[in-house]
Design a protein around this motif. Structure first.
Motif, mmCIF file in Angstrom:
data_model
loop_
_atom_site.group_PDB
_atom_site.id
_atom_site.type_symbol
_atom_site.label_atom_id
_atom_site.label_comp_id
_atom_site.label_asym_id
_atom_site.label_seq_id
_atom_site.Cartn_x
_atom_site.Cartn_y
_atom_site.Cartn_z
ATOM 1 N N ALA A 1 0.779 -1.048 0.025
ATOM 2 C CA ALA A 1 -0.165 0.006 0.054
ATOM 3 C C ALA A 1 0.846 1.173 -0.006
ATOM 4 N N THR A 2 0.737 2.052 -1.183
ATOM 5 C CA THR A 2 1.582 3.273 -1.182
ATOM 6 C C THR A 2 0.697 4.491 -1.248
ATOM 7 N N GLY A 3 0.662 5.186 -0.406
ATOM 8 C CA GLY A 3 -0.206 6.418 -0.231
ATOM 9 C C GLY A 3 0.397 7.553 0.448
ATOM 10 N N VAL A 4 -0.361 8.672 0.099
ATOM 11 C CA VAL A 4 0.227 9.906 0.691
ATOM 12 C C VAL A 4 -1.112 10.618 1.051
ATOM 13 N N SER A 5 -0.898 11.763 1.915
ATOM 14 C CA SER A 5 -2.018 12.924 2.271
ATOM 15 C C SER A 5 -1.458 14.090 2.369
#
Length: 536
Positions: free
Chosen positions: A509-513
């Protein structure tokens, strides 16, 4: 979940991890934000009407999970917790009694009752309704893959109670009940299901923001459901899913503060996203599997010739190099058809050597296939959807095949997932096709049955094997989770021989905010827990 002999205590919960953006506070601490603020996240245009038993792709699934509540829900680590259910009990693992909590309603005011579940499941299981999730009900007495029949294993006891009789005991049956196919439906849904799917009425933490909530190919806007009283109470005022034609555009919007949460980092940013976002970046294992499928109806890919060519193509792919160079540590080369974060995963199945890079053996097998029927100057193409960030790895895989086997191998781009799926469903592919799977619930069975079981809703390439189906059925009926796991591993060894799908790697899971939000946490399935996100 309350149980007698079988139930929560007998269910093997996944060893999945809770994926939390480092440095962001959990929902019980940090900035509480403004409960009226709407958060924005990336999404994709659903393939059709939003029907609980007819939606199997990730884009539509994220919407449905947000607007419906099922008998159970999944915590961040994959464990199950009662939501609409007050108890799910069984003495033998085959005959279950489900009792609902009182007071639940749909957003149109209709009460959620036992009948709401029984009618929804019966609709999903009815052959003529052609629901892509129908196979989820094949373990309930009365189910048929060939004709309309009544689910005789479902019976309403009273408004808050219904009984379920399975074909055979299943110790982990409650584990699947948080998936969207098992959600309840209001009576209005059955008046015109297709029309209902354009503006569905749920009972979950969010609801559609008016009749114009779904702007096709643009976005879907959800607001909080003020009457929701379950396990996922929102800490914000709603979620808007924006549909992007490229992950790069979505990534740029997060950088610019125009998108709050992104759950899929484009490959162009793999080398920099953790530096650019710091403690607002995530790179953790998730229950996601990536592969490509080769239809059996293609010339040269059926029978003994096809078996040789499938193995040759698999062994011509340098998975380690591609995951290192293209994905820069955000993928792990596959050793099976499931995911390392699910209980029962194995890295040493018999026959798994077909997934190793072995150019000499690949060339040998290809030559043996040519002796049966020459491939000649034919082209091997791999179809993919351009809006999913797949071009880089597809080109790399095609080049690896080309360099090893000396054939013309190329990527074939479709503009979006919907258009790429059309040729798969129609059986008109000219070559292989990208095929991934994001788990519906944390179980080996969920990685196998939907994709490879004869007649399953996502078995688009039509693979069929009596041996595989039999092992899957035995595993589902096993008395213990350990026994089931052993049978599911045996079933995978059949797949390693037949290779209806060529496993490539497991996705992190690769994510950013953006700094516009806090309390961002990703679940075991790599989907953000939208209800926890705070803003303002």
């Amino acid at each position: 979940m309350k149980a007698s002999r079988f139930g929560l205590g007998a269910v093997a919960l996944a060893s999945a991890v809770s994926l939390t953006l480092a440095g962001c506070a959990s929902s019980d601490g940090g900035d509480s934000g403004d409960v009226n603020q709407t958060i924005t996240t990336n999404g994709s245009e659903p393939l059709g009407p939003l029907i609980t038993t007819g939606t199997t792709e990730v884009g539509g699934g994220k919407i449905l999970t947000s607007i419906y509540a099922g008998l159970v829900s999944y915590a961040a680590d994959g464990s199950i917790q009662n939501d609409v259910a007050d108890s799910i009990e069984s003495e033998d693992g085959q005959n279950w009694t489900v009792t609902l909590k009182d007071g639940w309603t749909f957003t149109n005011g209709e009460a959620v009752t036992a009948q709401s579940f029984v009618d929804a499941w019966s609709f999903g299981a009815t052959f003529s309704n052609a629901q892509s999730s129908s196979y989820f009900f094949d373990d309930i007495e009365g189910f048929s893959y060939e004709e309309d029949s009544e689910l005789t294993g479902l019976s309403v006891v009273d408004d808050l109670t219904f009984d379920v009789t399975l074909v055979a005991p299943e110790a982990d049956w409650p584990l699947r009940l948080g998936y969207t196919a098992f959600m309840p439906l209001p009576t209005i849904a059955f008046e015109d299901m297709e029309a209902y799917g354009e503006n569905p009425v749920g009972n979950g933490p969010y609801m559609m923001d008016g009749d114009d909530a779904w702007e096709h190919d643009v976005q879907i806007a959800l607001v909080t459901n003020p009457d929701y009283d379950g396990t996922r109470t929102p800490a914000n005022g709603g979620v808007t899913f924006k549909f992007y034609t490229s992950q790069d555009a979505a990534y740029a919007d997060v950088l610019g503060g125009n998108l709050d949460v992104l759950d899929a980092v484009p490959d162009s940013a793999f080398g920099i996203f953790e530096d650019e976002f710091g403690d607002r970046a995530i790179n953790q294992p998730a229950a996601i599997f990536q592969a490509f499928n080769i239809p059996y109806y293609l010339d040269h890919f059926s029978g003994e010739e096809g078996k040789l060519r499938r193995a040759a193509i698999s062994m011509s792919i340098d998975r380690t190099e591609i995951t290192d160079v293209i994905f820069q540590g955000t993928r792990t080369p596959a050793t099976d058809f499931t995911s390392p974060v699910v209980d029962g995963y194995s890295s040493d199945l018999a026959g798994a050597e077909v997934l190793d890079f072995n150019p000499e053996e690949a060339q040998k097998l290809w030559a043996e296939a040519d002796a049966i029927s020459p491939f000649g100057d034919s082209t091997f193409d791999i179809a993919y959807n351009a809006d999913g960030g797949h071009q880089g790895w597809v080109d790399a895989v095609a080049n690896s095949i080309k360099n090893t086997l000396g054939i013309e191998a190329i990527g074939k781009s479709y503009p979006d997932f919907k258009s790429s799926l059309e040729d798969r469903v129609a059986g008109t592919l000219t070559g292989a096709t990208r095929a991934g799977w994001q788990a519906d619930y944390p179980s080996l069975y969920n990685f196998l049955a939907p994709l490879y079981q004869t007649g399953a809703g996502s078995n688009y390439e039509g693979y069929t094997s009596a041996e595989f189906d039999g092992l899957l059925k035995e595993g589902a009926a096993a008395q213990t989770v350990d026994d089931a796991t052993a049978l599911y591993q045996d079933a995978q060894e059949v797949l390693l021989k037949d290779l209806p799908s060529i496993p490539l790697w497991y996705s992190n899971a690769t994510g950013v905010s953006a700094d516009t939000v806090d309390n961002v946490e990703f679940g075991w399935d790599s989907v953000p827990l939208y209800y926890e996100v705070t803003k303002g």
